[in-house]
Write an enzyme that holds these catalytic residues in place. Sequence first.
Site, PDB file in Angstrom:
ATOM      1  N   LYS A 209       0.855  -1.192   0.000  1.00 44.40           N
ATOM      2  CA  LYS A 209       0.000   0.000   0.000  1.00 44.40           C
ATOM      3  C   LYS A 209       0.886   1.236   0.000  1.00 44.40           C
ATOM      4  CE  LYS A 209      -4.043   1.494  -0.530  1.00 44.40           C
ATOM      5  NZ  LYS A 209      -4.693   1.169  -1.788  1.00 44.40           N
ATOM      6  N   SER A 408      -8.358  -0.178  -5.473  1.00 51.29           N
ATOM      7  CA  SER A 408      -8.718   0.146  -4.093  1.00 51.29           C
ATOM      8  C   SER A 408     -10.226   0.358  -3.968  1.00 51.29           C
ATOM      9  CB  SER A 408      -7.929   1.366  -3.605  1.00 51.29           C
ATOM     10  OG  SER A 408      -6.594   1.016  -3.342  1.00 51.29           O
TER      11      SER A 408
END
Length: 617
Positions: A209, A408
Amino acid sequence: MRTLWRIMANLFKWAWRLINFIREFILNLFLLLLVLVGVGVWMHIKNANQPVEVQQGALNLDLAGVVVDKPAVTNTLSKLGSQLLGASSSRLKENPLFDIVEAIRQAKTDKHISGIVLNLRDFAGGDQPSLQYIGKALREFRDSGKPIYAYGDNFTQAQYYLASFANKIYLSPHGSIDLHGFATNSLYYKSLLDKLKVSSYVFRVGTYKSAVEPFLRDDMSPAAREADTRWIGQLWHNYVTQIAANRQITAEEVFPGAQQFIAALQKNGGDMAKYALDAGLVDELATPAEVDQKLINVFGWDKQTKDYHATSIYDYALKKQPTKGNIAVIFADGPIVDGAQTPGMVGGDTTAAEIRSARLDGHIKAIILRVNSPGGSVTASETIREELAAARAAGKPVVVSMGGMAASGGYWISTPANYIIASPSTLTGSIGIFGIINTVEKSLSTLGVYTDGVSTSPLADVSVTKALPQEVQQVMQISIENGYKNFIDLVAKSRRMTPEQVDTIAQGRVWTGSDAKANGLVDALGDFDTAVRKAAELAKINQPELQWYQDQPSFADLVFGQMNAQIRAVLPETLQSVLPAPMYDVMSMMKKQPGLFDKMNDPQNRYAMCLTCGEVR
């Protein structure tokens, strides 16, 4: 003394009158501009339904600006920009992908259109799946027996991709084709934040991430570099392979590599145009006058325009779509934010309301959600997801069509779908959660400014001017971990996998559509046409008719929106002329990191967003 006061009073009085005159003059100019724009908009709307005469000749694909799924500025505003005020930067223009494809397909069977001319000088590009979809339509047009011609002084990579679908490509003898590969670049702020003494509290889950790395590092982490290297390499492979197939040459001839390219240039004396001709990238080197004559020979001479017969794609009227369709097409195009939709953003409340409207509409039998988003607010993403799940529960099949990005939060809202379709070049996955809170107590302390007070609980003692209490940090991390668990569970349930299986391909890692298909994150590889066929199949529709859910601007929106569009077109060039080049480059790069400097308004400060997906050059 009295004389001196009288002189000063007179000076003040005349100065005041001058200020009032300037104020009234500026206001009157603004009012006059508003009236002129209003009259122009009214006349444009009044004449909008009058048929446009299509010339017998070519369809001039003179695209200016970028291709997007859903323009932030409507077609009406875009056309007004050139007609009324003359937008100073056509490369800021946004062109709707589906209108372009529909125009090409309509021209394929239009008896007035005998060919296409690709005039791409002002074309600034689009994401790879969008270019592939336009290329598919161009291939269909060419296969119908009608020719396509492309000409340019110079071709960028995006321009050349579309030009490669032409029967014949002409290049200026002094021109070039700029094939160099793809790259991504992001700004990193850790040292800057340290110098400014800004405290960044970062909460995240996911090895890959990388959205928060700019706040933690001054460079890319090894994990992010490894992941990004994979997907950007796949995008370049897809690009080169398609051009090689179009030009009927090898991928090595399209781009032999930097050193081989340099060696070939040294051998021919640095002649970029000759290199393109020798490599088979173009068919002929010709000046603009020579190309004009060739096109006149094909399409005929137009005495009025003193050029070959052609109709601009911006003047080519599309056939009217049915007012009531049986398949709803709803867009999620841009970063996802809470609340109502604003230009360039996906408003959670607005998109959910559109899905609800489609769910309650008896004419609508299926829903296509077109996703082109890097993600955003977790709360807004969940609002959209819940409404989409309700539509599916109501018996209306839901098909997700992924564009350039569905990462996402963009993947979060896709999970309720009956079927997910991605392009091989779609960037998706990035299943991870993060949160960021910045405080400036150290910055203020250097100025001698401090914050103090009392609270009933450490959880209440939160301020941007104070260090974040340890208890608040713990709550935030727990909340982020819970959000990640919910994300994993949603994916596992929708993809018929275990949470452990999802976690191995999650951790915030970005995948191309091809990898996503191999990992079970999407059901099929295809484009928007594939999504339409699947929606019709699932809903048992024999004749699919699309109903596009798009905002219709009011008259006031048209007037003020056009003025805003004009300001947006002029301001960047003005700034560029007064700012040092490095500063302008930094501002441009900041704008290209989608969502980071836009509205980040999640009530829990939780975000599912991919910042590396937005800009590939």
